[in-house]
Design a protein around this motif. Structure first.
Motif: not given
Length: 641
Positions: A407-410, A417-419, A611-618
């Motif tokens: 999850x990234x800004x905007x 990609x890197x978190x 929700x923090x940007x280090x979160x992921x969905x794998x």
């Protein structure tokens, strides 16, 4: 004019279906003899069984057994109803339909998801479960039904799928082929709950499962209880349930005398009551052929078929084990409507007929009649993006390209990609204004089904829904296998649910489908592909829930159900995250309470969730998680958690 044409086509389809059913019933009457039996069980109870035997006695036939809690006497007087399929009926089988213990014309007391008792000893008259009842039924039929060839197959959809699964355990030697279809595996993770979150949309269904009959009977005994909901059914279920308030009000108004409701409300956590009803740990030493069938858009039982297949595969290597997953909702493969659609999405023509004729018919013919060869792959799976069948030598497939979504800004969704470690996203969740689970106004439903491929554009416009999407894809991306959400969150409250959705965003120039109403625009459609709910209190243990500490960053990791979907070139991938999904899922008060079924109105509070940007969905292949999947956990270990 278009609406009138649609209604006319629907009427014509209904007439055609009724005519086909009548023709099938006429075939059954002309070619089968009908008898009713009361088959004795080892404890003296008798189970009512309807048996159709082919009139042609020049050869012997296998038995096809369907055990049900939904009234076997519906199949008397040659009321065929199209199940099993006409292809199986015309192939020639002894067709048996049985009321399970405590239902309709059978003796005994009904028990939801009867706990399995390991070790099926016919000399033991006390340890009775669905496995022993099936064993005794098969043993009696093999010895007493004339013209059988000594082989038995079982099949069943939904609850009958559970009974088919239960018969795999300590199976009778004559049971050679079983097909659990949309089977329930564990009521805490499937059907009435999703990972412990209660499916409020099922509330009206409790009348069917929560009252004992007072006599042997061929008609329902719970209709006056259903009328509590349906005498004047509301047009808008969202409004109806919101005005109803906390679940304790439902207890008082509707279910104060319902034993199943009482059991659910008294066991909000995955305690021994639920663990004993989990069929998965018992699926050991299965040695015959098993074909588990499910639908990718099954809102009721998606967890069941996936995890029953995986468990048999892991615990019973001697079984010939196959899984089939198609573009259907609950039991959609058992009926043919010509065009296979789900909600607004078209998948192809005659897909159910193809399954009945080319897959199911051949499965039983090979294993029960020694006809043909077993050509079924290990996994026969429908790709819901490119709309075609694929075959796999294992499921989940291991040699696939996994993707990690960041999850990234905007609102940008990054792929591999890197978190963005410093990004923080927040929304305010208000249980008094919950996010609807469907874009359409729905009345009171027995079980909702359409939402599983519904348009998410309405949700993406809400401020309490986080929405992220990729750039336009420059090539096809196929996702095959398991999905894991790994969230880092904090909140101002002390409890929260988390709904994570994986969505296929169509290009703006996507053409409309002919089967849809004129106002259904497919350009820019945001099709739900997979979603799951997780009750945050269970993040460390389903047995011992715990509150969040307000303001503290916490890991919330959970599985979504598997998928096979190709996101096509020109589409986008979208993720949505929110904390209410009403009234499909009951509302979490967001103030931690020991038992949400007993929450008061004052417990329902707003909560600002980050929700923090280090979160992921794998996504794809086999995923690992902080908590093992329930089917991998021994019951005694769970109890000690």
């Amino acid at each position: 004019m278009r609406m009138h044409l649609y209604m006319l086509l629907s009427i014509i389809a209904s007439i055609h279906f009724a005519f086909a059913q009548n023709q099938d019933s006429l075939y059954l009457r002309a070619n089968y003899d009908l008898k009713e039996y009361r088959i004795p069980m080892r404890d003296g109870a008798e189970l009512f069984t309807v048996v159709y035997t082919p009139k042609d006695t020049s050869k012997k036939y296998p038995i096809l057994l369907n055990r049900t809690c939904y009234n076997a006497s519906n199949n008397t007087d040659y009321k065929y109803n199209g199940y099993p399929s006409k292809y199986l009926v015309k192939d020639g089988y002894v067709l048996a339909f049985q009321d399970v213990r405590g239902r309709y014309m059978s003796d005994g007391e009904f028990n939801n998801m009867t706990p399995n008792i390991p070790g099926n000893d016919p000399k033991n008259k006390k340890d009775i479960d669905e496995s022993s009842d099936t064993y005794d039924t098969i043993d009696w039929m093999i010895k007493n039904i004339k013209g059988n060839n000594g082989k038995v197959g079982m099949y069943g959809i939904s609850y009958p799928g559970f009974y088919t699964t239960a018969a795999l355990i300590d199976a009778h030697p004559a049971l050679k082929a079983s097909s659990p279809q949309a089977p329930i595996a564990d009521f805490f993770f499937d059907d009435f709950h999703h990972q412990g979150a209660f499916l409020q949309s099922y509330t009206a269904a409790f009348a069917v499962f929560g009252y004992q009959k007072d006599s042997l009977r061929r008609t329902p005994w719970y209709m006056d209880k259903i009328k509590r909901f349906y005498e004047a059914p509301p047009a808008d279920a969202y409004d109806f349930w919101l005005r109803m308030g906390p679940l304790k009000n439902t207890t008082k108004k509707f279910h104060h005398d319902n034993f199943f409701w009482k059991q659910i409300t008294e066991h909000p956590n995955y305690d021994e009551f639920w663990q004993k009803r989990n069929i998965l740990p018992h699926l050991k030493n299965v040695e015959h052929a098993v074909m588990t069938v499910g639908g990718w858009f099954d809102a009721e039982d998606l967890y069941g078929p996936l995890n029953i297949y995986k468990t048999v595969e892991a615990a019973s290597p001697k079984a010939t084990n196959t899984i089939v997953m198609g573009p259907w909702d609950h039991g959609g493969w058992a009926k043919e409507q010509g065009q296979t659609t789900h909600n607004h999405i078209y998948f192809g023509d005659s897909i159910s007929t193809n399954f009945q004729r080319e897959v199911e018919e051949k499965f039983f013919a090979h294993h029960l009649k020694d006809i043909g060869t077993n050509t079924l792959p290990e996994a026969y799976m429908f790709d819901t993006g490119i709309k075609k069948w694929e075959t796999y030598t294992e499921w989940p497939p291991k040699n696939v390209n996994k993707i990690t979504l960041h999850f990234s800004k905007n609102g940008r969704l990054g792929v591999n990609e890197p978190a963005d470690q410093n990004a923080v996203f927040e929304y305010t969740s208000d249980p008094k204004k919950p996010v609807p689970y469907t874009s359409q106004t729905e009345g009171l439903t027995f079980t909702p089904r359409r939402y599983m491929s519904d348009d998410q554009r309405e949700a993406s416009k809400r401020p309490d829904v986080l929405t992220f999407e990729t750039d336009v894809l420059t090539e096809d991306r196929t996702v095959a296998g398991e999905i894991m959400a790994k969230l880092k969150v904090s909140m101002t409250g002390t409890d929260a649910d988390f709904i994570v959705k994986l969505i296929d965003v169509y290009p703006q120039d996507h053409p409309n489908y002919k089967h849809n109403e004129k106002n259904i625009i497919m350009g820019g459609y945001q099709q739900l592909v997979r979603a799951e709910t997780f009750r945050g209190r269970f993040r460390n243990s389903f047995v011992k829930p715990e509150p969040f500490v307000s303001g503290e960053i916490t890991d919330v990791n959970f599985r979504l159900q598997d998928m096979l979907h190709t996101f096509k070139k020109g589409h986008r991938i979208m993720i949505q995250i929110h904390s209410t999904w009403f009234p499909y899922i009951d509302r979490n008060p967001q103030k931690y309470v020991a038992n949400i079924f007993e929450a008061n109105e004052a417990d329902f509070i707003k909560s600002t969730i980050k929700v923090y940007g280090s979160s992921t969905v794998e996504v794809g292949g086999t995923q690992d998680c902080c908590l093992p999947a329930p089917f991998q956990v021994k019951e005694d270990k769970m109890i000690k958690d």
